[in-house]
Design an enzyme around this catalytic site. Structure first.
Site, mmCIF file in Angstrom:
data_model
loop_
_atom_site.group_PDB
_atom_site.id
_atom_site.type_symbol
_atom_site.label_atom_id
_atom_site.label_comp_id
_atom_site.label_asym_id
_atom_site.label_seq_id
_atom_site.Cartn_x
_atom_site.Cartn_y
_atom_site.Cartn_z
ATOM 1 N N ASN A 1 0.876 -1.179 0.000
ATOM 2 C CA ASN A 1 0.000 0.000 0.000
ATOM 3 C C ASN A 1 0.906 1.219 0.000
ATOM 4 O OD1 ASN A 1 -1.833 2.034 0.440
ATOM 5 N ND2 ASN A 1 -2.278 1.465 2.568
ATOM 6 N N TRP A 2 1.004 1.848 -1.173
ATOM 7 C CA TRP A 2 1.927 2.993 -1.286
ATOM 8 C C TRP A 2 1.395 4.240 -0.576
ATOM 9 C CZ3 TRP A 2 3.992 3.246 -7.062
ATOM 10 C CH2 TRP A 2 4.747 2.095 -7.323
ATOM 11 N N LYS A 3 0.113 4.251 -0.250
ATOM 12 C CA LYS A 3 -0.532 5.451 0.329
ATOM 13 C C LYS A 3 -0.255 6.671 -0.566
ATOM 14 C CE LYS A 3 0.255 3.435 4.835
ATOM 15 N NZ LYS A 3 -0.036 3.564 6.238
ATOM 16 N N HIS B 1 -9.692 1.032 4.520
ATOM 17 C CA HIS B 1 -8.428 1.251 5.250
ATOM 18 C C HIS B 1 -8.688 2.205 6.419
ATOM 19 C CE1 HIS B 1 -4.347 2.476 6.188
ATOM 20 N NE2 HIS B 1 -3.949 1.380 5.572
ATOM 21 N N GLU C 1 -7.093 4.611 7.573
ATOM 22 C CA GLU C 1 -6.863 6.039 7.319
ATOM 23 C C GLU C 1 -8.071 6.655 6.641
ATOM 24 O OE1 GLU C 1 -3.069 5.530 5.370
ATOM 25 O OE2 GLU C 1 -2.194 4.953 7.294
ATOM 26 N N GLU D 1 -5.954 -5.053 10.393
ATOM 27 C CA GLU D 1 -4.935 -4.020 10.565
ATOM 28 C C GLU D 1 -5.225 -3.242 11.848
ATOM 29 O OE1 GLU D 1 -2.797 -2.935 6.686
ATOM 30 O OE2 GLU D 1 -4.482 -1.593 6.934
ATOM 31 N N GLY E 1 2.018 2.064 10.695
ATOM 32 C CA GLY E 1 2.977 3.153 10.549
ATOM 33 C C GLY E 1 3.624 3.572 11.859
ATOM 34 N N SER F 1 3.007 -2.385 10.411
ATOM 35 C CA SER F 1 4.460 -2.407 10.658
ATOM 36 C C SER F 1 5.095 -3.776 10.383
ATOM 37 C CB SER F 1 4.765 -1.929 12.086
ATOM 38 O OG SER F 1 4.310 -0.595 12.268
ATOM 39 N N GLY G 1 2.563 -1.278 4.308
ATOM 40 C CA GLY G 1 2.647 0.149 3.996
ATOM 41 C C GLY G 1 4.088 0.568 3.779
ATOM 42 N N GLY G 2 4.708 1.114 4.824
ATOM 43 C CA GLY G 2 6.050 1.703 4.703
ATOM 44 C C GLY G 2 7.065 0.799 4.021
#
Ligand code: PEP
Length: 253
Positions: free
Chosen positions: A9-11, A95, A97, A167, A173, A212, A233-234
């Protein structure tokens, strides 16, 4: 035996040259694997570029959100059909966010899930509790509420061929990962709840863990019986980190 999935997930990250460098480095490190799927969910403006780089490779691509509407006066929205036209095979929905920052309440997520399915996309349906909810001991209540919104709107059969993602918001993150036991417990809860409606669908439903995940903790998480891979993600923005997670999924598969 269920297959494994690793989804990036590049966000809100990326640039045309940076995307190309990242994807070329990922492609250099992956081979097609029958038991393990790899995908990246990218910002919509990059879908055409990503299709050009990934078509014919073992890496699929998808969206990060999908409109609950099909067409019309909905400025800023991206429909499932538009994602499909650009070769996307999947899209994240729900998601945390989007739930926290953009008003995606359970009922809206359920509509987005249905819209993604209708468009022929695999929804990657995210659920998870906040730190406060975990500390108050209501994790399962929260997961049940989020899952039931989709079950009530679409029915258990509609989950067949889709992907769930657990999640925990407190792990996204933050560098703080759920323990493999915490992940397993939540995944088993979700699977059992789907299983009450349709045992066969529940048994084959992939449930990913997100929060994470790194090369250093992926193997332990993916070894759990109800953890079928990760939503990343990251670490999906760094080729070597993403590849390390992919290798852990292949080894666990
Ligand atoms: C995510 O954005 O879905 C996620 C799990 O992020 P991170 O891996 O950075 O915690």
């Amino acid at each position: 035996m269920r297959q494994k999935y690793v989804v990036g997930n590049w966000k809100l990250n990326g640039s045309l040259p940076g995307n190309e460098t990242l994807l070329r480095a990922i492609l250099a490190g992956v081979k097609p694997h029958p038991g393990c799927h790899l995908a990246v969910c990218v910002p919509a403006p990059y879908l055409a570029q990503v299709r050009g780089l990934l078509e014919g490779t073992p890496v699929a691509w998808g969206g990060q959100d999908v409109s609950r509407f099909e067409k019309g006066a909905y400025t800023g929205e991206v429909s499932g059909a538009m994602l499909r036209e650009l070769g996307a095979t999947c899209s994240i929905v729900g998601h945390s966010e989007r739930r926290a920052l953009f008003g995606d309440a359970d009922a809206i997520v359920a509509e987005k899930f249905a819209a993604a399915r209708k468009a022929g996309l695999v929804p990657i349906f995210c659920m998870g509790e906040t730190l406060d909810e975990r500390e108050r001991g209501v994790t399962e209540e929260v997961l049940a509420r989020q899952l039931d919104a989709v079950l009530e709107k679409s029915g258990a059969a509609a989950l067949d061929g889709t992907v769930l993602a657990y999640e925990p918001v407190w792990a996204i993150g933050t560098g703080r990962t759920a323990t493999s036991e915490q992940a397993q417990q939540a995944h088993a809860f979700l699977r059992a709840r789907v299983g009450k409606k349709d045992a066969a669908v529940a048994a084959r439903l992939p449930i990913l863990y997100g929060g994470s995940v790194k090369g250093s903790n992926a193997a332990e998480l993916f070894a759990m019986p109800d953890v079928d891979g990760g939503l990343i993600g990251g670490a999906s923005l760094v080729a070597e980190d993403f590849l390390a997670i992919w290798r852990a999924a292949v080894a666990a598969g």
